[in-house]
Design an enzyme around this catalytic site. Structure first.
Site, PDB file in Angstrom:
ATOM      1  N   ASP A   1      40.227   9.435 -17.794  1.00  0.00           N
ATOM      2  CA  ASP A   1      40.407   9.404 -19.255  1.00  0.00           C
ATOM      3  C   ASP A   1      41.858   9.110 -19.644  1.00  0.00           C
ATOM      4  O   ASP A   1      42.184   9.030 -20.821  1.00  0.00           O
ATOM      5  CB  ASP A   1      39.908  10.713 -19.912  1.00  0.00           C
ATOM      6  CG  ASP A   1      40.652  11.951 -19.448  1.00  0.00           C
ATOM      7  OD1 ASP A   1      40.942  12.055 -18.237  1.00  0.00           O
ATOM      8  OD2 ASP A   1      40.949  12.820 -20.289  1.00  0.00           O
ATOM      9  N   HIS A   2      42.720   8.919 -18.636  1.00  0.00           N
ATOM     10  CA  HIS A   2      44.107   8.524 -18.890  1.00  0.00           C
ATOM     11  C   HIS A   2      44.417   7.136 -18.328  1.00  0.00           C
ATOM     12  O   HIS A   2      45.428   6.545 -18.676  1.00  0.00           O
ATOM     13  CB  HIS A   2      45.080   9.542 -18.275  1.00  0.00           C
ATOM     14  CG  HIS A   2      44.955  10.891 -18.907  1.00  0.00           C
ATOM     15  ND1 HIS A   2      45.887  11.416 -19.752  1.00  0.00           N
ATOM     16  CD2 HIS A   2      43.948  11.803 -18.845  1.00  0.00           C
ATOM     17  CE1 HIS A   2      45.477  12.609 -20.184  1.00  0.00           C
ATOM     18  NE2 HIS A   2      44.312  12.866 -19.643  1.00  0.00           N
TER      19      HIS A   2
ATOM     20  N   HIS B   1      49.115  10.813 -15.187  1.00  0.00           N
ATOM     21  CA  HIS B   1      48.329  11.195 -14.005  1.00  0.00           C
ATOM     22  C   HIS B   1      47.091  10.326 -13.910  1.00  0.00           C
ATOM     23  O   HIS B   1      46.795   9.551 -14.813  1.00  0.00           O
ATOM     24  CB  HIS B   1      48.009  12.691 -13.999  1.00  0.00           C
ATOM     25  CG  HIS B   1      47.058  13.143 -15.066  1.00  0.00           C
ATOM     26  ND1 HIS B   1      47.332  13.058 -16.411  1.00  0.00           N
ATOM     27  CD2 HIS B   1      45.822  13.697 -14.984  1.00  0.00           C
ATOM     28  CE1 HIS B   1      46.319  13.547 -17.106  1.00  0.00           C
ATOM     29  NE2 HIS B   1      45.387  13.928 -16.272  1.00  0.00           N
TER      30      HIS B   1
ATOM     31  N   HIS C   1      43.753  10.750 -13.767  1.00  0.00           N
ATOM     32  CA  HIS C   1      42.388  11.001 -14.266  1.00  0.00           C
ATOM     33  C   HIS C   1      41.893   9.821 -15.116  1.00  0.00           C
ATOM     34  O   HIS C   1      42.654   9.233 -15.878  1.00  0.00           O
ATOM     35  CB  HIS C   1      42.346  12.304 -15.073  1.00  0.00           C
ATOM     36  CG  HIS C   1      42.365  13.526 -14.202  1.00  0.00           C
ATOM     37  ND1 HIS C   1      42.761  14.761 -14.654  1.00  0.00           N
ATOM     38  CD2 HIS C   1      42.028  13.690 -12.901  1.00  0.00           C
ATOM     39  CE1 HIS C   1      42.668  15.647 -13.659  1.00  0.00           C
ATOM     40  NE2 HIS C   1      42.236  15.015 -12.588  1.00  0.00           N
TER      41      HIS C   1
ATOM     42  N   HIS D   1      45.549  15.495 -25.491  1.00  0.00           N
ATOM     43  CA  HIS D   1      44.243  15.861 -26.073  1.00  0.00           C
ATOM     44  C   HIS D   1      44.431  16.645 -27.362  1.00  0.00           C
ATOM     45  O   HIS D   1      45.410  17.380 -27.513  1.00  0.00           O
ATOM     46  CB  HIS D   1      43.439  16.738 -25.098  1.00  0.00           C
ATOM     47  CG  HIS D   1      42.897  16.011 -23.914  1.00  0.00           C
ATOM     48  ND1 HIS D   1      41.679  15.359 -23.929  1.00  0.00           N
ATOM     49  CD2 HIS D   1      43.413  15.829 -22.673  1.00  0.00           C
ATOM     50  CE1 HIS D   1      41.463  14.821 -22.742  1.00  0.00           C
ATOM     51  NE2 HIS D   1      42.500  15.084 -21.951  1.00  0.00           N
TER      52      HIS D   1
ATOM     53  N   ASP E   1      48.314  16.128 -19.446  1.00  0.00           N
ATOM     54  CA  ASP E   1      47.451  17.319 -19.467  1.00  0.00           C
ATOM     55  C   ASP E   1      48.153  18.535 -18.857  1.00  0.00           C
ATOM     56  O   ASP E   1      47.507  19.393 -18.252  1.00  0.00           O
ATOM     57  CB  ASP E   1      46.161  17.040 -18.677  1.00  0.00           C
ATOM     58  CG  ASP E   1      45.238  16.076 -19.389  1.00  0.00           C
ATOM     59  OD1 ASP E   1      45.520  15.704 -20.539  1.00  0.00           O
ATOM     60  OD2 ASP E   1      44.219  15.685 -18.779  1.00  0.00           O
TER      61      ASP E   1
ATOM     62  N   HIS F   1      48.072  20.600 -12.927  1.00  0.00           N
ATOM     63  CA  HIS F   1      46.799  20.000 -13.358  1.00  0.00           C
ATOM     64  C   HIS F   1      46.337  19.020 -12.277  1.00  0.00           C
ATOM     65  O   HIS F   1      45.185  19.052 -11.846  1.00  0.00           O
ATOM     66  CB  HIS F   1      47.006  19.313 -14.702  1.00  0.00           C
ATOM     67  CG  HIS F   1      45.816  18.587 -15.229  1.00  0.00           C
ATOM     68  ND1 HIS F   1      44.706  19.231 -15.702  1.00  0.00           N
ATOM     69  CD2 HIS F   1      45.569  17.264 -15.347  1.00  0.00           C
ATOM     70  CE1 HIS F   1      43.816  18.319 -16.102  1.00  0.00           C
ATOM     71  NE2 HIS F   1      44.317  17.123 -15.888  1.00  0.00           N
TER      72      HIS F   1
HETATM   73 ZN   LIG Z   1      43.665  15.207 -16.622  1.00  0.00          ZN
END
Ligand SMILES: [Zn+2]
Length: 249
Positions: free
Chosen positions: A56-57, A52, A54, A161, A123, A106
């Site tokens: 942090d990915h 996805h 985001h 995570h 996530d 998410h």
């Molecule tokens: Zn995420």
């Protein structure tokens, strides 16, 4: 196939999948730790897979894709430097055939990848927990998790995570008589004290101890109704109540 962990930020894992089909990087939220990990091993990646959009990915996707001139797989152009949009079904990379699952909740366009009895679910599903609802409805995430729960019990779960200890604290609160949760808390404490990841988990273990996959179980129904008397006891209503409770936990 071997799966390597590259820790990033406070608690993210970037995965490197090494096999005869190539070297794939999953969810590179940051480029630097991936560059140095690959450098040390004299390895060159052959593809990037994203679950996805985001940051942090995906924060490292553009730099890695540019440097190595490799394809980027993901749902749509919310993924930086995307070259190969993919949908639910089979995906062939080099000689390897993966399954792509659409698991919204998410985010509305979240993907999961299954290959070689291993699930890379970003996530959506966490060890003993699940992702927060940023774009989807509780029903979407509930259905997505139900879809993941139908994978074979031995499927290894690589989520993005290291949230397991905190998730298990919540699981123990809402499912207090479950011995699997108590055993798992001990094991994960040992793993984390030794500086090791608590992952991979497995679908079988998640079905036995993850409250968000156990919304039909009487103990979870009772806990949800205690937290919110308006919870009607249906699996979706229990899920919605638990997700809301966990947000405040
Ligand atoms: Zn995420």
């Amino acid at each position: 196939m071997s799966v390597h962990f590259i820790p990033a930020f406070a608690d993210n894992y970037i995965y490197v999948l090494e096999s005869r089909a190539g070297i794939w990087v999953v969810d590179p939220g940051s480029a630097d730790p991936v560059f140095s990990w690959l450098d040390q091993r004299q390895m060159k990646p052959t593809a990037i897979l994203c679950t996805h959009h985001h940051p942090d990915h995906t924060g490292g996707v553009a730099a890695l894709a540019r440097h190595f001139a490799i394809p980027v797989y993901g749902a749509n152009d919310r993924i930086p430097a995307l070259t190969h949009p993919v949908h639910a079904g089979k995906l062939t990379i080099a000689a390897a055939e993966l399954s792509v699952l659409e698991v919204p909740g998410h985010t509305r366009d979240h993907l999961a990848y299954v290959w070689s009895q291993s699930l890379f679910c970003g996530d959506t599903l966490f060890a003993a927990g699940c992702g927060r609802l940023f774009e989807g409805t509780p029903e979407m995430l509930f259905q997505s998790l139900q879809q993941l729960a139908t994978l074979p019990a031995a499927t290894r779960v690589y989520c993005a995570h290291e949230y397991t200890q905190n998730n298990l604290r919540f699981a123990a609160l809402v499912d207090p008589e479950n011995p699997v949760i108590q055993q798992r808390q001990m094991l994960v404490r040992q793993q984390r004290d030794a500086g090791e990841p608590s992952l991979p988990s497995s679908i079988g273990l998640e079905c036995a101890s993850n409250p968000f996959l156990r919304c039909h179980v009487p103990a979870l129904i009772a806990s949800a109704q205690q937290f919110d008397p308006d919870c009607d006891g249906s699996p979706l209503s229990v899920f919605t109540t638990l997700r809301c409770w966990k947000d405040q936990f």
